[in-house]
Design a protein around this motif. Structure first.
Motif, PDB file in Angstrom:
ATOM      1  N   TYR A 117      -6.822  -7.046   1.892  1.00 11.11           N
ATOM      2  CA  TYR A 117      -6.557  -6.358   3.090  1.00 11.11           C
ATOM      3  C   TYR A 117      -6.316  -7.042   4.288  1.00 11.11           C
ATOM      4  CZ  TYR A 117      -8.493  -2.432   0.248  1.00 11.11           C
ATOM      5  OH  TYR A 117      -8.440  -1.346  -0.667  1.00 11.11           O
ATOM      6  N   TYR A 159      -5.790  -5.844 -10.743  1.00 14.70           N
ATOM      7  CA  TYR A 159      -5.341  -6.175  -9.551  1.00 14.70           C
ATOM      8  C   TYR A 159      -6.304  -6.824  -8.535  1.00 14.70           C
ATOM      9  CZ  TYR A 159      -8.319  -2.403  -7.294  1.00 14.70           C
ATOM     10  OH  TYR A 159      -9.289  -1.676  -6.829  1.00 14.70           O
ATOM     11  N   SER A 179      -0.798  -7.488  -8.967  1.00 16.21           N
ATOM     12  CA  SER A 179      -1.451  -6.544  -9.969  1.00 16.21           C
ATOM     13  C   SER A 179      -0.744  -6.980 -11.129  1.00 16.21           C
ATOM     14  CB  SER A 179      -1.186  -5.138  -9.665  1.00 16.21           C
ATOM     15  OG  SER A 179      -0.118  -4.786  -9.455  1.00 16.21           O
ATOM     16  N   ARG A 220      -6.431  -7.087  -4.387  1.00  8.88           N
ATOM     17  CA  ARG A 220      -6.003  -6.654  -3.225  1.00  8.88           C
ATOM     18  C   ARG A 220      -6.520  -7.678  -1.827  1.00  8.88           C
ATOM     19  NH1 ARG A 220      -7.482  -0.005  -3.936  1.00  8.88           N
ATOM     20  NH2 ARG A 220      -5.532   0.286  -5.344  1.00  8.88           N
ATOM     21  N   TYR A 229      -2.892  -3.100   2.970  1.00  7.16           N
ATOM     22  CA  TYR A 229      -2.946  -4.387   2.286  1.00  7.16           C
ATOM     23  C   TYR A 229      -2.070  -4.431   1.243  1.00  7.16           C
ATOM     24  CZ  TYR A 229      -3.791  -0.403  -1.353  1.00  7.16           C
ATOM     25  OH  TYR A 229      -3.391   0.850  -2.160  1.00  7.16           O
ATOM     26  N   GLU A 287       0.864  -1.218  -0.024  1.00 10.25           N
ATOM     27  CA  GLU A 287      -0.052   0.066   0.171  1.00 10.25           C
ATOM     28  C   GLU A 287       0.829   1.158  -0.002  1.00 10.25           C
ATOM     29  OE1 GLU A 287      -3.367   2.109   2.675  1.00 10.25           O
ATOM     30  OE2 GLU A 287      -1.734   0.943   3.509  1.00 10.25           O
ATOM     31  N   GLN A 299      -1.108  -5.550  -2.806  1.00  5.15           N
ATOM     32  CA  GLN A 299      -1.762  -5.672  -4.164  1.00  5.15           C
ATOM     33  C   GLN A 299      -1.024  -6.383  -5.113  1.00  5.15           C
ATOM     34  OE1 GLN A 299      -3.572  -1.891  -5.810  1.00  5.15           O
ATOM     35  NE2 GLN A 299      -1.970  -2.359  -7.394  1.00  5.15           N
TER      36      GLN A 299
END
Length: 293
Positions: free
Chosen positions: A229, A225, A218, A227, A214, A164, A216
């Motif tokens: 969390y 992507y 991608s 994600r 988070y 993040e 990610q």
């Protein structure tokens, strides 16, 4: 037995054995986001972890003078959970202790796992209840394996894990058998990005208390992507496998770790173990979001 929930875009399937997510399918383009399994590599897709998060020293926990063999990740992923309720956007299951589980783990417990689908998010919640008379000790979490690649026409070389926010990560060092050593190291990925082609995740990384909310995963060529969390999990796990092909990316949000090598102490004295008093509850959360930048 498989349970399903869906909305206009996604269908999510959950297996009652292990309360395990087994599919997140984009219905419009028939795109599957979860790895679909290979017993020769790993028999699971996205199991819940309880009462262990990784291997134990000696493959067992000991308490009150007895030893209880325990497989990595615990036994919840191998047992059938009971259905509590289900609708188009919610699936809730429960695993309770029985005389059979008490032969594996000497505590009275209930683990309630709830999955919710809303728009482009799949939320997971685990509630652990100790309904015995003595303090219960455990570890828990979620481990999710994603397809790599997940966009048709791309390769694993197109993908990266992005934090993040850029940060210096504390990594817990592990032996080849997965047990922790007493060593840690600091690592700050450039701009908070870990390209899969770098091979940095091939052996697995265990992150302690990451600041990022988070992680990610991608595709650089399309901006699409996934994600994950972490929702307050104190540890995160990242691994690509098989290393030579990178068929999947595992992301873990964990409330506990593997044992330290040489940890011969009783279960209740081992490190990174949660203590839960009689009739107390403990919660673990995770959210998966699918989108495009």
């Amino acid at each position: 037995m498989m349970l399903s929930m869906e909305n206009n875009r996604f269908r999510v399937d959950v297996e009652m054995v292990g309360a395990e997510l087994i599919s997140i399918l984009d219905k419009a383009n028939r795109r599957e986001y979860l790895w679909q399994g290979d017993p020769a590599v790993w028999a699971h897709r996205a199991p819940v972890l309880f009462p262990a998060c990784g291997p134990l020293e000696g493959g067992a926990l000991s308490t009150q003078g007895r030893s209880y063999p325990m497989e990595p990740g615990g036994f919840a992923m191998r047992l059938r959970h009971k259905l509590v309720c289900q609708d188009n956007g919610l699936i809730c299951m429960r695993l309770e202790s029985t005389p059979e589980t008490e032969a594996l783990y000497p505590y009275r417990f209930a683990v309630k796992t709830t999955y919710a689908l809303k728009e482009n998010r799949v939320s997971s919640r685990m509630k652990v209840l100790n309904y015995g008379k003595r303090t219960m000790y455990f570890r828990c979490g979620f481990l999710t394996a994603f397809q790599c690649p997940f966009v048709p026409g791309t390769t694993a070389e197109d993908y990266a894990v992005r934090l993040e926010q850029p940060e210096a990560l504390t990594l817990l060092e592990r032996r080849e058998d997965g047990l922790l050593t007493r060593q840690t190291r600091m690592w700050e990925p450039e701009r908070g990005v870990i390209p899969l082609r770098s091979g940095a995740l091939d052996g697995g990384l265990l992150l302690k208390e990451p600041t990022s909310q988070y992680l990610q995963y991608s595709c650089g060529s399309t901006g699409e992507y996934v994600r994950v969390y972490l929702r307050g999990a104190p540890y995160a796990y990242l691994r690509t496998a098989p290393a030579q092909e990178r068929q999947m990316l595992c992301v873990g949000s964990c409330h506990g770790t593997p044992d330290f090598a040489g940890a011969a102490a009783p279960w209740e004295q081992r490190e990174n173990v949660i203590a839960l008093g009689s009739m107390e509850e403990y919660y673990a959360h995770q959210t998966i979001e699918i989108g495009t930048v």
